[in-house]
Design an enzyme around this catalytic site. Structure first.
Site, mmCIF file in Angstrom:
data_model
loop_
_atom_site.group_PDB
_atom_site.id
_atom_site.type_symbol
_atom_site.label_atom_id
_atom_site.label_comp_id
_atom_site.label_asym_id
_atom_site.label_seq_id
_atom_site.Cartn_x
_atom_site.Cartn_y
_atom_site.Cartn_z
ATOM 1 C CG ASP A 95 -23.745 36.450 -7.999
ATOM 2 O OD1 ASP A 95 -22.865 35.896 -7.047
ATOM 3 O OD2 ASP A 95 -23.282 36.198 -9.838
ATOM 4 C CG ASP A 338 -20.178 34.382 -4.716
ATOM 5 O OD1 ASP A 338 -21.648 34.875 -4.834
ATOM 6 O OD2 ASP A 338 -19.778 33.293 -5.845
#
Ligand SMILES: *[C@@H]1O[C@H](CO)[C@@H](O)[C@H](O)[C@H]1NC(C)=O
Ligand SMILES: *[C@@H]1O[C@H](CO)[C@@H](O)[C@H](O)[C@H]1NC(C)=O
Ligand SMILES: *[C@@H]1O[C@H](CO)[C@@H](O)[C@H](O)[C@H]1NC(C)=O
Ligand SMILES: *[C@@H]1O[C@H](CO)[C@@H](O)[C@H](O)[C@H]1NC(C)=O
Ligand SMILES: *[C@@H]1O[C@H](CO)[C@@H](O)[C@H](O)[C@H]1NC(C)=O
Ligand SMILES: *[C@@H]1O[C@H](CO)[C@@H](O)[C@H](O)[C@H]1NC(C)=O
Length: 452
Positions: A95, A338
């Site tokens: 992440d 992201d």
């Protein structure tokens, strides 16, 4: 002459024979492929397991900064790496929208948010956790508490343990151990490897002002184990693309590379660079401080359309220009890069134009709460201008054949319209590029992947 050369070195910007150079302690260097490459496994969660947006909205894992938003479930792709914690191997999802590395302990409580009947057993979709005690001990205070924008949260405690990613070990690394959570995992992972800046680790608890600590990647570069950058190549191919030790690599694999580039082919002429902005760049977050927190960039412009299409007079009045039938929208706004977000989330006024450019046009399916188009629709072009280059989304990421509505006739669009920030370039964009996250120069570099 001399002073301008120094200024030139100081900003670390140079271009040489199609390769970008950047400033390091060793002078100006180009990116090179590193041996510290960790293959990532791609896991696609079947649509039957997607949670309905009515029951539980899930769309991304970006740390919840200040405010809740209406969210829709679009999170169906995970990129997984094995990390070694002490001497235990744990699968975690990668992440760049958060900074902590955490995993569940072997015992944890998975909670539900509302009554779903006496027989209902909540399932947080988490794999086996860490067993036993952390060798570096635990912190009595503060507790580890983290909320994510999709309403999920994790809580537990902080402790210290060696964390190895690929061949690099962050000694006595601070990690979160989770024993109480509301989570919607993919069933294969035990936690997250958060690759954001230290600042995001301070947004903890009610006051959101804990002292920040160094996350795994920060510890690695501060200890000079790697240069202060990492890069990511996400591929559309599913499954295990190599041995965990990284010995088997394939061009279509997905990789996290520490300190250099992953071993995939790129168009060398396409390298582009752009600055990473502080958290105050996203007005919705209402930060006064300009600390670096996540990978926020401001693309120069966006292009969309069918190549034969022309702008309408109304659009021309608003300043739209046409190149080769494509329309360029020069409105600039900050976006997060992201890896933990399946889709890209962009302003409604831009995305509506993209939807309309599908033939037949994309439409909103209220049962799914998202835009879909017929799976055999003609797919328009959609690209983002960064630096000198236009990075086009691949057709298969714009119309996702793996994410269908129950009839099977409609496919999910890889870009979702939202009414406000933070905007996101997620997996549907990153699958077409190599992304370099350069902490030393506070810039991101991108290059287009050659077809894989
Ligand atoms: C969320 O959805 C509800 C119901 O559709 C609406 O009333 C509310 O204004 C929305 N909130 C935001 C932040 O968009
Ligand atoms: C892993 O570490 C624990 C605690 O340090 C130790 O008790 C255990 O024997 C180790 N296991 C292996 C397989 O090395
Ligand atoms: C873990 O730590 C607790 C508390 O210090 C102790 O009671 C327990 O025996 C330890 N467990 C192992 C496996 O070392
Ligand atoms: C989680 O760990 C903390 C710290 O050890 C403890 O206070 C808490 O009771 C634990 N919660 C659960 C649900 O086990
Ligand atoms: C350009 O995009 C913005 C959103 O970023 C939108 O509000 C605006 O209407 C768009 N302009 C045109 C001419 O489509
Ligand atoms: C596209 O798919 C729809 C629904 O599956 C079908 O009715 C239509 O005939 C298809 N169009 C073409 C051009 O194949």
């Amino acid at each position: 002459m001399k002073s301008s050369l120094l200024a030139f070195l100081a900003v670390g910007v140079a271009h040489s024979a199609g390769r970008l150079l950047y400033a390091t302690r060793h002078g100006l260097v180009p990116d090179t492929v590193t041996s510290n490459v960790i293959p990532m496994r791609k896991h696609i969660v079947p649509s039957s397991q997607h949670r309905s947006s009515v029951v539980k909205p899930v769309y991304r894992r970006t740390a919840d900064v200040n405010h809740p938003a209406n969210l829709t479930n679009v999170h169906d792709v995970y990129y997984i790496v094995d990390i070694i914690v002490g001497n235990q191997t744990l699968a975690v999802s990668v992440d760049t929208g958060s900074s902590d590395t955490w995993f569940v302990s072997d015992y944890f409580e998975c909670i539900r948010f509302w009554w779903q009947g006496p027989e209902y057993k909540p399932n947080c979709g988490l794999a086996d956790g860490f067993t036993g005690n952390l060798s570096g001990g635990v912190l009595d205070n503060p507790p580890f508490v983290r909320s994510y924008m999709d309403t999920t949260f994790v809580s537990g405690y902080y402790g210290f343990e060696d964390v190895t990613v690929g061949s690099i070990t962050a000694k006595n690394q601070r990690v979160g151990v989770v024993n109480y959570t509301f989570w919607a995992g993919d069933g294969l992972t035990s936690g997250l490897l958060g690759l954001g800046y230290p600042f995001m680790t301070s947004l903890d608890g009610a006051e959101q002002n804990q002292a920040p600590y160094d996350p795994v990647f920060t510890t690695m570069w501060k200890n000079k184990l790697i240069d202060p950058l990492f890069s990511i190549a996400l591929s559309r191919e599913s499954g295990d693309q190599g041995e965990p030790d990284g010995e088997v690599r394939t061009p279509e694999g997905s990789y996290l590379a520490l300190g250099g580039l992953p071993p995939v082919e790129v168009d060398e002429e396409s390298w582009a660079r752009t600055k990473i902005h502080g958290v105050d760049a996203i007005p919705e977050w209402m930060f006064e401080q300009s600390d670096l927190g996540l990978y926020i960039i401001k693309p120069d412009s966006w292009v969309y359309g069918r190549e034969t299409e022309d702008v309408t007079p109304a659009e021309a009045d608003q300043g739209a220009v046409t190149t080769h039938g494509l329309t360029t929208n020069t409105t600039q706004f900050p976006v997060l890069i992201d890896v933990g977000a399946t889709l890209s989330l962009l302003p409604k006024g831009l995305v509506q134009k993209l939807y309309a450019a599908f033939d037949p046009p994309a439409k909103y399916l209220s049962t799914n709460g998202l835009f879909f188009a017929l799976c055999n629709a003609t797919i328009p072009k959609f690209g983002v201008n960064i630096g000198e280059n236009t990075f086009y989304f691949a057709p298969e990421d714009l119309l996702r054949q793996t994410a269908r509505d129950p009839s099977g006739e409609y496919c999910r669009i890889g870009v979702t319209d939202v009414n406000g920030g933070p905007y996101v370039l997620g997996v549907s964009f990153l699958s077409s590029v190599v992304a370099v996250f350069d902490i030393e120069n506070t810039e991101m570099r991108f290059a287009s992947r050659t077809k894989y």
